[in-house]
Design an enzyme around this catalytic site. Sequence first.
Site, PDB file in Angstrom:
ATOM      1  N   HIS A  16       0.826  -1.205   0.000  1.00  0.00           N
ATOM      2  CA  HIS A  16       0.000   0.000   0.000  1.00  0.00           C
ATOM      3  C   HIS A  16       0.864   1.260   0.000  1.00  0.00           C
ATOM      4  O   HIS A  16       0.581   2.216  -0.722  1.00  0.00           O
ATOM      5  CB  HIS A  16      -0.914   0.010   1.225  1.00  0.00           C
ATOM      6  CG  HIS A  16      -1.958  -1.051   1.227  1.00  0.00           C
ATOM      7  ND1 HIS A  16      -3.305  -0.781   1.144  1.00  0.00           N
ATOM      8  CD2 HIS A  16      -1.865  -2.396   1.294  1.00  0.00           C
ATOM      9  CE1 HIS A  16      -3.995  -1.903   1.167  1.00  0.00           C
ATOM     10  NE2 HIS A  16      -3.136  -2.899   1.268  1.00  0.00           N
ATOM     11  N   ASP A 121      -5.666   5.836   2.264  1.00  0.00           N
ATOM     12  CA  ASP A 121      -5.686   4.484   1.727  1.00  0.00           C
ATOM     13  C   ASP A 121      -7.064   3.860   1.910  1.00  0.00           C
ATOM     14  O   ASP A 121      -7.845   4.262   2.779  1.00  0.00           O
ATOM     15  CB  ASP A 121      -4.634   3.639   2.436  1.00  0.00           C
ATOM     16  CG  ASP A 121      -4.514   2.241   1.868  1.00  0.00           C
ATOM     17  OD1 ASP A 121      -3.759   2.063   0.898  1.00  0.00           O
ATOM     18  OD2 ASP A 121      -5.200   1.314   2.382  1.00  0.00           O
ATOM     19  N   ALA A 353      13.138 -11.456  -1.883  1.00  0.00           N
ATOM     20  CA  ALA A 353      13.463 -11.267  -3.297  1.00  0.00           C
ATOM     21  C   ALA A 353      13.346  -9.804  -3.707  1.00  0.00           C
ATOM     22  O   ALA A 353      12.327  -9.166  -3.421  1.00  0.00           O
ATOM     23  CB  ALA A 353      12.526 -12.101  -4.159  1.00  0.00           C
ATOM     24  N   GLN A 355      12.059  -8.085  -6.098  1.00  0.00           N
ATOM     25  CA  GLN A 355      11.142  -8.544  -7.147  1.00  0.00           C
ATOM     26  C   GLN A 355      11.213  -7.727  -8.427  1.00  0.00           C
ATOM     27  O   GLN A 355      11.222  -8.287  -9.524  1.00  0.00           O
ATOM     28  CB  GLN A 355       9.704  -8.554  -6.608  1.00  0.00           C
ATOM     29  CG  GLN A 355       8.688  -9.085  -7.627  1.00  0.00           C
ATOM     30  CD  GLN A 355       7.350  -9.375  -6.999  1.00  0.00           C
ATOM     31  OE1 GLN A 355       7.236 -10.290  -6.183  1.00  0.00           O
ATOM     32  NE2 GLN A 355       6.341  -8.596  -7.355  1.00  0.00           N
ATOM     33  N   HIS A 370       1.548 -14.973  -6.107  1.00  0.00           N
ATOM     34  CA  HIS A 370       0.388 -14.934  -5.224  1.00  0.00           C
ATOM     35  C   HIS A 370      -0.707 -14.020  -5.744  1.00  0.00           C
ATOM     36  O   HIS A 370      -1.796 -13.972  -5.191  1.00  0.00           O
ATOM     37  CB  HIS A 370       0.817 -14.474  -3.832  1.00  0.00           C
ATOM     38  CG  HIS A 370       1.338 -13.065  -3.797  1.00  0.00           C
ATOM     39  ND1 HIS A 370       2.374 -12.633  -4.594  1.00  0.00           N
ATOM     40  CD2 HIS A 370       0.967 -11.980  -3.062  1.00  0.00           C
ATOM     41  CE1 HIS A 370       2.609 -11.353  -4.344  1.00  0.00           C
ATOM     42  NE2 HIS A 370       1.777 -10.936  -3.425  1.00  0.00           N
ATOM     43  N   ASN A 374      -0.032  -5.329  -7.061  1.00  0.00           N
ATOM     44  CA  ASN A 374       1.239  -4.724  -7.462  1.00  0.00           C
ATOM     45  C   ASN A 374       2.075  -5.709  -8.276  1.00  0.00           C
ATOM     46  O   ASN A 374       2.706  -5.336  -9.270  1.00  0.00           O
ATOM     47  CB  ASN A 374       2.033  -4.265  -6.232  1.00  0.00           C
ATOM     48  CG  ASN A 374       1.472  -3.005  -5.617  1.00  0.00           C
ATOM     49  OD1 ASN A 374       0.822  -2.219  -6.284  1.00  0.00           O
ATOM     50  ND2 ASN A 374       1.712  -2.817  -4.339  1.00  0.00           N
ATOM     51  N   SER A 375       2.090  -6.963  -7.851  1.00  0.00           N
ATOM     52  CA  SER A 375       2.858  -7.975  -8.569  1.00  0.00           C
ATOM     53  C   SER A 375       2.294  -8.206  -9.967  1.00  0.00           C
ATOM     54  O   SER A 375       3.048  -8.398 -10.932  1.00  0.00           O
ATOM     55  CB  SER A 375       2.868  -9.292  -7.784  1.00  0.00           C
ATOM     56  OG  SER A 375       3.602  -9.153  -6.588  1.00  0.00           O
ATOM     57  N   GLU A 378       3.383  -5.280 -12.104  1.00  0.00           N
ATOM     58  CA  GLU A 378       4.812  -5.381 -12.432  1.00  0.00           C
ATOM     59  C   GLU A 378       5.059  -6.429 -13.511  1.00  0.00           C
ATOM     60  O   GLU A 378       5.848  -6.210 -14.440  1.00  0.00           O
ATOM     61  CB  GLU A 378       5.608  -5.707 -11.167  1.00  0.00           C
ATOM     62  CG  GLU A 378       5.691  -4.546 -10.193  1.00  0.00           C
ATOM     63  CD  GLU A 378       6.204  -4.940  -8.815  1.00  0.00           C
ATOM     64  OE1 GLU A 378       6.238  -4.063  -7.924  1.00  0.00           O
ATOM     65  OE2 GLU A 378       6.560  -6.127  -8.619  1.00  0.00           O
ATOM     66  N   ALA A 393      -6.120 -12.022   1.208  1.00  0.00           N
ATOM     67  CA  ALA A 393      -6.718 -10.750   0.769  1.00  0.00           C
ATOM     68  C   ALA A 393      -7.590 -10.971  -0.466  1.00  0.00           C
ATOM     69  O   ALA A 393      -8.401 -11.901  -0.496  1.00  0.00           O
ATOM     70  CB  ALA A 393      -5.619  -9.708   0.538  1.00  0.00           C
ATOM     71  N   GLU A 394      -7.409 -10.132  -1.504  1.00  0.00           N
ATOM     72  CA  GLU A 394      -8.259 -10.238  -2.700  1.00  0.00           C
ATOM     73  C   GLU A 394      -7.586 -11.038  -3.806  1.00  0.00           C
ATOM     74  O   GLU A 394      -8.000 -11.000  -4.965  1.00  0.00           O
ATOM     75  CB  GLU A 394      -8.616  -8.826  -3.202  1.00  0.00           C
ATOM     76  CG  GLU A 394      -7.656  -8.185  -4.190  1.00  0.00           C
ATOM     77  CD  GLU A 394      -6.337  -7.703  -3.630  1.00  0.00           C
ATOM     78  OE1 GLU A 394      -5.667  -6.934  -4.322  1.00  0.00           O
ATOM     79  OE2 GLU A 394      -5.982  -8.103  -2.503  1.00  0.00           O
TER      80      GLU A 394
END
Length: 448
Positions: A16, A121, A353, A355, A370, A374-375, A378, A393-394
């Site tokens: 976040h 947020d 990592a 990332q 996962h 954000n991942s 990216e 989470a979501e």
Amino acid sequence: MKKAELVFVPAPGMGHLVSILEIAKLLVSRDDRLCITVLIMRLSIDSKLAAYIKSLNDSSYTECVQFIDLPQTSFKQETKPMVFVSSFIESQKPHVKEAVTKLKQTRSGSNSPRLAGFVVDMICSSMVDVANDFGVPTYLFFPSSASFLSLMLHLQTLRDEQKQDITEFKDSDAELVLSSFMKPIPARVLPGVVLHREGGTLILDYARRWRETKGIIVNTFLELESYAIHSFSDATNTPPVYPVGPILNLNGEDSHVSSGDQRSDIMKWLDDQPQSSVVFLCFGSRGGFGDNQVKEIAKALERGGFPFLWSLRRPPPKGGGFAFPTEHENLEEVLPEGFLDRAARIGKIIGWAPQVAILSHPAIGGFVSHCGWNSILESLWFGVPIATWPLYAEQQFNAFEMVKEMEVAAEIMLDYRTEYTDNQIIVTSEEIERGIKQLKVQIVYKTL
């Protein structure tokens, strides 16, 4: 012209915090009439977050963005993440009000910036109360997808206006039809928190307060989620939605929380691998597996002969409160006997990592993820195909969106979850191998 000041209230989580700070940098770089004060909440249990925050205070971030550390509050930790986070946020409201009061006092001169509003947020929506006390509007920063925003507002409407018990979707075969999705959404990919009575009450209360804001800033972009974004144009009782993404820190926030030697070792190993050959396995800041699941992953990698880079971390102990994974002290204790020696020619196991640096490396061909938002952003930015393995989470919803709605990802699992469940399943090596083989097909198409 007199400057305007925005107060940013980010959530105390790496996923976040990083993206909302990138928003702050973009705003002040595009309009010199703005200045921003970021109020930092500190979680003592998250050492990675603490290291990142320290790096901000130690750097000349920008003269138009300043940071104020809020006092730490001591209270009983909860094992349920949503309850813990909600209690923590509420404990910070008096500190936020005090900090902004002092800020206004220091800005009392005729040429001082005027307080123009709050940007909070998604899980800090109760800070609307503090903004109202100062008579300024609140904007919401939503670090996940527009589709997930639509889902949460839909569930909140079902609960508050149609008096539907959302927890009844747990273990059901029901499907939800949303205007933001072309395909029905199975209840099994709903976030675990909304299926749990206490956590669901809290998160849907947050969603109700999102409607009180002046606008919702979403970390997505029209070309990715056009169907979802356009659906908001017909929505009633919903603030304007602004897709401003992808918001990414491409300099790599992880450079502040990993040692230079470790990072250099990883990059050197990748430099020696063929282009688009390596499958990267990484499961986020809270992603850790038990010993039995680790062995299944190892079996799949070895049997499939996949060149791999695996971020392997130990999960926190059960019942130990809200905690984060830690590094393994002895990998041989959790891996199949002899695995490290046999796999040394094709793979590498690491702890934390870097990332962004890894995904940007030309040797990386695929990403077992996962499915944190954000991942996902990216991986899309660097053109690295994903195989989905959501945890919390979501992320189950994100995985469904990538695999079924957009058809841009391979599936290992869609409904695997580690939160709000008493029946932790083991994903077999055969299932993992099958998913990675599908991922490898996408890698081949990518390189054609």
